[in-house]
Design a protein around this motif. Structure first.
Motif, short mmCIF file in Angstrom:
data_model
loop_
_atom_site.label_atom_id
_atom_site.label_comp_id
_atom_site.label_asym_id
_atom_site.label_seq_id
_atom_site.Cartn_x
_atom_site.Cartn_y
_atom_site.Cartn_z
N GLN A 1 0.78 -1.22 0.09
CA GLN A 1 -0.09 0.14 0.12
C GLN A 1 0.76 1.09 0.02
OE1 GLN A 1 -2.41 -0.38 3.52
NE2 GLN A 1 -3.73 -1.62 2.56
N SER B 1 -2.69 -4.51 -8.53
CA SER B 1 -3.75 -5.35 -9.32
C SER B 1 -2.87 -6.65 -9.76
CB SER B 1 -4.29 -4.55 -10.20
OG SER B 1 -3.41 -4.23 -11.26
N THR C 1 -13.11 -3.96 -2.95
CA THR C 1 -12.60 -2.80 -3.04
C THR C 1 -13.20 -1.87 -4.34
OG1 THR C 1 -10.73 -3.35 -2.06
CG2 THR C 1 -10.57 -1.17 -3.15
N GLN C 2 -13.37 -2.63 -5.57
CA GLN C 2 -13.75 -1.87 -6.83
C GLN C 2 -15.14 -1.74 -6.76
OE1 GLN C 2 -12.27 -5.10 -9.68
NE2 GLN C 2 -10.46 -3.85 -9.98
N GLN C 3 -15.97 -2.70 -6.14
CA GLN C 3 -17.31 -2.46 -5.98
C GLN C 3 -17.58 -1.16 -5.10
OE1 GLN C 3 -18.64 -6.16 -4.83
NE2 GLN C 3 -19.09 -6.90 -6.79
N THR C 4 -16.66 -1.20 -4.02
CA THR C 4 -17.10 -0.03 -3.06
C THR C 4 -16.53 1.51 -3.67
OG1 THR C 4 -16.47 -1.45 -1.29
CG2 THR C 4 -16.26 0.96 -0.88
N ASP C 5 -15.68 1.44 -4.65
CA ASP C 5 -15.23 2.45 -5.23
C ASP C 5 -16.18 2.83 -6.25
OD1 ASP C 5 -12.70 2.52 -3.79
OD2 ASP C 5 -11.44 1.76 -5.42
N PHE C 6 -16.66 1.96 -6.85
CA PHE C 6 -17.77 2.25 -7.88
C PHE C 6 -19.08 2.79 -7.26
CE2 PHE C 6 -21.54 0.98 -10.19
CZ PHE C 6 -21.34 1.66 -11.50
N LYS D 1 -19.05 4.35 -4.61
CA LYS D 1 -18.85 5.68 -4.02
C LYS D 1 -19.10 6.75 -4.99
CE LYS D 1 -15.95 4.62 0.03
NZ LYS D 1 -14.44 4.53 0.56
N GLY D 2 -18.54 6.57 -6.31
CA GLY D 2 -18.27 7.27 -7.51
C GLY D 2 -19.76 7.46 -7.92
N HIS E 1 -21.46 10.04 -5.47
CA HIS E 1 -21.04 11.31 -5.97
C HIS E 1 -21.70 11.95 -7.13
CE1 HIS E 1 -18.08 14.53 -6.33
NE2 HIS E 1 -17.99 14.27 -7.47
#
Length: 133
Positions: free
Chosen positions: A52, A62, A119-124, A126-127, A130
């Motif tokens: 990280q 990735s 993580t990708q689903q959480t980021d998506f 959040k986007g 937004h």
């Protein structure tokens, strides 16, 4: 930290089964299975922090296969050292260092895939929130 705890649970289960199978001694197998994953859980946490925080590694995070191989090398070393220290038998140490980390490396690979997808689903999500605001 949840990621580390979930992997620790998987790791302890696999280590217990393998150590008992190799030693035939429940007490010794349990001792190996408690110590080896404990050390490897700390190593896992340090490994995650390195991936990280070190920019070169972060750019390649990735690449699950590369990350899995880097952790497997740590894991093999710890498994051998702990088992050899507790049994005094390099053959059992070598078997433990081969079998247990191999099984756990496969588990690690799939664990990483699940967390990457999460993580990708959480980021998506959040986007999406937004843009919905």
């Amino acid at each position: 930290m949840i990621k580390t705890i979930t992997f620790a649970a998987i790791h302890f289960t696999i280590a217990t089964l393998v150590a008992f199978t190799l030693t035939g001694d429940f007490l010794l197998g349990s001792l190996i299975a408690m110590i080896e994953p404990s050390i490897n859980t700390c190593a896992f946490y340090a490994h995650e922090k390195a991936w990280q925080n070190i920019s070169f590694l972060k750019r390649h995070e990735s690449m699950t296969q590369v990350k899995t191989i880097s952790f497997a090398m740590i894991h093999f070393s710890v498994a051998f050292m702990v088992t050899y220290a507790l049994t005094g038998d390099s053959f059992i140490g070598g078997l433990m260092a081969t079998i247990e980390p191999t099984i756990n490396s496969v588990a690690y690979f799939f664990h990483e895939k699940v967390w990457l997808r999460r993580t990708q689903q959480t980021d998506f999500a959040k986007g999406s929130m937004h843009y919905a605001s």
